[in-house]
Design an enzyme around this catalytic site. Structure first.
Site, PDB file in Angstrom:
ATOM      1  N   CYS A   1       1.036  -1.341   0.146  1.00  0.00           N
ATOM      2  CA  CYS A   1      -0.204  -0.530  -0.335  1.00  0.00           C
ATOM      3  C   CYS A   1       1.153   1.823  -0.409  1.00  0.00           C
ATOM      4  O   CYS A   1       1.980   1.427   0.578  1.00  0.00           O
ATOM      5  CB  CYS A   1      -0.585   0.237   1.636  1.00  0.00           C
ATOM      6  SG  CYS A   1      -2.291   0.861   1.535  1.00  0.00           S
TER       7      CYS A   1
ATOM      8  N   GLY B   1      -2.963   8.262  10.959  1.00  0.00           N
ATOM      9  CA  GLY B   1      -2.735   7.300  11.821  1.00  0.00           C
ATOM     10  C   GLY B   1      -4.372   7.574  12.379  1.00  0.00           C
ATOM     11  O   GLY B   1      -4.572   8.616  12.931  1.00  0.00           O
TER      12      GLY B   1
ATOM     13  N   PRO C   1      -0.092  11.164   3.405  1.00  0.00           N
ATOM     14  CA  PRO C   1      -1.377  11.657   3.239  1.00  0.00           C
ATOM     15  C   PRO C   1      -1.848  12.421   4.306  1.00  0.00           C
ATOM     16  O   PRO C   1      -1.176  11.512   5.234  1.00  0.00           O
ATOM     17  CB  PRO C   1      -1.897  10.286   2.181  1.00  0.00           C
ATOM     18  CG  PRO C   1      -0.946   9.370   2.845  1.00  0.00           C
ATOM     19  CD  PRO C   1      -0.235  10.124   3.180  1.00  0.00           C
ATOM     20  N   GLY C   2      -1.781  12.962   4.786  1.00  0.00           N
ATOM     21  CA  GLY C   2      -3.613  13.477   6.111  1.00  0.00           C
ATOM     22  C   GLY C   2      -4.515  12.437   5.402  1.00  0.00           C
ATOM     23  O   GLY C   2      -4.176  11.866   5.057  1.00  0.00           O
ATOM     24  N   SER C   3      -5.829  13.639   6.585  1.00  0.00           N
ATOM     25  CA  SER C   3      -6.815  13.012   6.501  1.00  0.00           C
ATOM     26  C   SER C   3      -7.470  13.142   5.942  1.00  0.00           C
ATOM     27  O   SER C   3      -7.208  14.550   5.010  1.00  0.00           O
ATOM     28  CB  SER C   3      -8.071  12.567   7.862  1.00  0.00           C
ATOM     29  OG  SER C   3      -7.922  13.757   8.232  1.00  0.00           O
ATOM     30  N   MET C   4      -8.694  13.018   5.214  1.00  0.00           N
ATOM     31  CA  MET C   4      -9.739  13.131   4.454  1.00  0.00           C
ATOM     32  C   MET C   4      -9.777  15.524   4.418  1.00  0.00           C
ATOM     33  O   MET C   4     -10.359  14.904   5.489  1.00  0.00           O
ATOM     34  CB  MET C   4     -10.925  12.972   4.022  1.00  0.00           C
ATOM     35  CG  MET C   4     -12.045  13.500   3.597  1.00  0.00           C
ATOM     36  SD  MET C   4     -13.353  12.032   2.617  1.00  0.00           S
ATOM     37  CE  MET C   4     -13.766  12.610   4.970  1.00  0.00           C
TER      38      MET C   4
ATOM     39  N   HIS D   1       3.856   7.121   7.607  1.00  0.00           N
ATOM     40  CA  HIS D   1       3.275   7.289   6.849  1.00  0.00           C
ATOM     41  C   HIS D   1       2.170   7.764   7.097  1.00  0.00           C
ATOM     42  O   HIS D   1       1.523   8.093   6.129  1.00  0.00           O
ATOM     43  CB  HIS D   1       2.855   5.815   6.090  1.00  0.00           C
ATOM     44  CG  HIS D   1       1.726   5.160   7.439  1.00  0.00           C
ATOM     45  ND1 HIS D   1       1.695   4.969   8.215  1.00  0.00           N
ATOM     46  CD2 HIS D   1       0.739   3.915   6.851  1.00  0.00           C
ATOM     47  CE1 HIS D   1       0.123   4.635   8.754  1.00  0.00           C
ATOM     48  NE2 HIS D   1       0.078   4.504   7.844  1.00  0.00           N
ATOM     49  N   GLY D   2       1.503   8.765   8.065  1.00  0.00           N
ATOM     50  CA  GLY D   2       0.278   9.516   7.822  1.00  0.00           C
ATOM     51  C   GLY D   2      -0.076   9.981   8.794  1.00  0.00           C
ATOM     52  O   GLY D   2       0.648  10.124   9.999  1.00  0.00           O
TER      53      GLY D   2
ATOM     54  N   HIS E   1      -8.164   4.634   1.245  1.00  0.00           N
ATOM     55  CA  HIS E   1      -7.887   4.839  -0.222  1.00  0.00           C
ATOM     56  C   HIS E   1      -8.482   5.706  -0.956  1.00  0.00           C
ATOM     57  O   HIS E   1     -10.042   6.145  -0.849  1.00  0.00           O
ATOM     58  CB  HIS E   1      -8.320   3.642  -0.994  1.00  0.00           C
ATOM     59  CG  HIS E   1      -7.242   2.550  -0.378  1.00  0.00           C
ATOM     60  ND1 HIS E   1      -7.132   1.207  -0.383  1.00  0.00           N
ATOM     61  CD2 HIS E   1      -6.310   3.088   0.796  1.00  0.00           C
ATOM     62  CE1 HIS E   1      -6.588   0.033  -0.050  1.00  0.00           C
ATOM     63  NE2 HIS E   1      -5.182   1.574   0.687  1.00  0.00           N
TER      64      HIS E   1
END
Lengths: 476, 135
Positions: free
Chosen positions: A101, A402, A373-376, A399-400, A206
């Site tokens: 991923c 969380g 990537p952040g959250s939406m 990685h992001g 995703h």
């Protein structure tokens, strides 16, 4: 619950769980987190899971967790472990079900002003062109032979099939192809599960996002990466879909049976492992690499589809170019401090520093791009790998954002209409397959991405380059 | 109660109950289908296929994970809702079963059945299994 008193401060934002904490630990555990984040981290089982990782035979130096750590199964998500090639094990649980991923960032030459009036049209077009959602297959259905060629040939193969531009592969981790891949070690049923899934987003967290460069935080590196203020970029986040999930399931089944033969006992079956150099270990490694090629190809076909949307709505002459593509669920054979190890990164990103031979020559002077990537509806980041990460975390970083709230809880506490209104106020055009999909991935369900990125910056295991703001979110 | 669905930060847990191993397994499978599909999607007028599953594992916990994984594989690959589970023989290492399948559209993408926190326990004379699924 994990008692905070057990954590010993090593330096600001780095904590250690000593080897004496539990008899079965082979090495201490290192936790990268701010003091404030520890309150969240110690409320679930993630640190206990990190301690379990420290019991794996052949683990080197530390079991490490990134600031976006949260409870997973077996390994915590945000976990890193380097295991000796010679006498260590390999664990499918240290890679996860969604093999390779990862995230890819595409660059345009346009700024916000150039596309402002076409944002909604672009959102609709991207949603039409990129298959997403539960069980949704794509247009590309592979024959048996084609599947085998893809699994071993990776992105260079799929570019020849017409999905991409010559030279795209130069800007992907590993050139978009792991050459240890062996498709014959993937079961027919795993291949069938992924047959129509190349070029599909799937569901869950995703997404495809159209973003703008909101702030440049390091001028020199941004320039080398070809990033500038107000530039429009596109982020793609997905993995190896059903094929990857099945490869993990199949090999866990093999390893749970085989562990007894190698006299390995572990505190959690989800950590099932066998010696890396054993027959089962090598077979899993080669199958996992083939599944990782599938993940690269999935993001490559999606790139091809998004390039089409861009041409149709924004500029029929412009091909979006690739900044980089990097996975965050992998086990890779690497050399650290002269020793050959298999670095397991479960929800953690490879972040090699300047001068490393495995990063594209264009980025040699500044380090590998790391895409977070952040959250939406919140910021994302581009970081650069550092030589400090080579010393402290086996060339790995976060990685992001969380998760901090379960999907079920998110559905309970987050109101769809209010969320829509917030996204509108924030000028984000959201296109989701379902209201539920949107609510489950709401910003409130995730940790604050700024906190996560600040910790990796302050500890030196990555460097901030640009901050990205979403304009369009398309998800399953 | 046959089963219930519990919370977990990143995933979902199925808690299944049964008077026997056979009933426990069937209820766990029903729980899995309830996670993946809207309750009892209408079966009328749909073509029904029969699927035979022969599954093995080193102990009853692994056997449950393997059997549910086989059901998930069938469901996810063919986009089918599975029901009418019938277990012909079962012991702690082997299960022989059949199920019926109809084409359906899933509401949840289940990646896998995991071993994480997996238990099969006896409580008040009944069996209870907790299974974490990765979604």
């Amino acid at each position: 619950m994990f008692s905070k008193e057990i954590l010993q401060k090593v330096q600001k934002n780095i904590w250690e769980i000593p080897k004496s904490y539990r008899e079965d630990m082979c090495v201490p555990a290192r936790v990268f987190a701010s003091e404030r984040m520890l309150d969240d981290i110690t409320t679930d089982r993630s640190l206990e899971q990190l301690v379990n990782v420290s019991t794996l035979p052949g683990i080197q130096e530390f079991a490490i967790s990134m600031p976006d750590i949260h409870e997973g199964y077996g390994f915590p998500i945000g976990g890193v472990a380097a295991l000796s090639v010679e006498d260590g094990v390999i664990s499918p649980g240290g890679v996860g079900y969604d093999i390779n991923c990862g995230v890819r960032l595409l660059k345009s030459k346009k700024t916000v002003k150039d596309i402002e009036s076409s944002i909604v049209d672009l959102a609709n077009q991207v949603q039409r062109d990129t298959p997403s959602g539960v069980g949704r297959g794509g247009e590309l259905v592979l024959s048996q032979d084609e599947m085998d060629e893809l699994l071993e040939g990776g992105v260079p193969w799929i570019i020849k099939k017409g999905y991409g531009l010559e030279g795209d592969e130069e800007f992907l981790e590993q050139g978009g192809r792991f050459d240890e891949a062996d498709s014959s070690l993937i079961t027919d049923h795993a291949k069938k599960r992924g047959r129509d899934q190349v070029g599909t987003l799937g569901a869950g967290n995703h997404f495809v996002e159209v973003q703008k460069v909101h702030e440049v935080l390091d001028d020199e590196i941004a320039q080398t990466f070809g990033l500038f203020k107000d530039q429009i970029v596109v982020m793609i986040h997905t993995g190896s879909r059903g094929l990857g999930h099945q490869v993990c399931t199949d090999y866990l089944r093999v390893m749970v049976q085989a562990m007894a033969k190698y006299d390995i006992t572990l505190p959690d079956r989800e950590l099932a492992s066998v010696p890396f150099l054993s027959k089962e270990g090598q077979e899993y490694f080669k199958a996992m690499n083939a599944a990782a090629n599938f993940g690269f190809c999935n993001r490559q076909v999606l790139t091809h589809l998004v390039r089409g949307s861009w041409k149709q709505i924004i500029d029929k002459k412009e091909d979006l170019s690739i900044l980089y593509d990097v996975g965050h669920n992998m086990a890779k054979r690497e050399t650290h401090d002269g020793k050959e190890v298999v670095v397991h990164r479960k929800g953690a990103t490879r972040a090699f520093g300047p001068g490393h031979p495995e990063i594209p020559k264009q980025y040699q002077s500044v380090g590998q791009p790391v895409i977070i990537p952040g959250s939406m509806g919140t910021f994302s980041y581009v970081l650069a790998g550092t030589n400090e990460s080579m010393k402290q975390s086996f060339g790995s970083t976060c990685h992001g954002a969380g998760r901090r709230m379960s999907r079920k809880k998110a559905k309970k506490v987050i109101d769809y209409n209010k969320l829509k209104q917030e996204l509108d106020e924030y000028h984000v055009v959201a296109r989701a397959g379902s209201a539920r999909g949107l609510v489950e991935e709401a910003p409130g369900a995730y940790k604050d991405i700024d906190d996560v990125v600040n910790v990796v910056q302050e500890t030196g295991i990555a460097k901030k380059v640009v901050k990205l703001k979403p304009l369009v979110v398309v998800k399953g | 109660m046959k089963y219930e669905i519990l919370e977990h930060t990143a995933d979902l847990k199925i808690k299944a109950y049964g008077k026997s191993l056979e009933e426990l397994f069937m209820n766990a499978a029903r729980g899995l289908m309830s996670v993946m599909y809207e309750e009892e999607s209408s079966k009328e007028g749909k073509e029904v296929s029969d699927v035979v599953l022969e599954t093995s594992g080193p102990d009853k916990e692994a056997l449950l994970v393997n059997w549910l994984s086989d059901i998930l594989l069938e469901s996810d690959t063919r986009n089918v809702y599975c029901f009418d589970f019938s277990i012909h023989t079962i012991n702690e290492q082997k299960i022989s079963s059949t199920m019926k399948c109809i084409k359906s559209v899933a509401k949840e993408d289940v990646k896998a059945i995991t071993y994480h926190g997996l238990t099969i326990k006896k409580h008040n004379g009944k069996l209870e299994a907790t299974i974490l699924v990765d979604v």
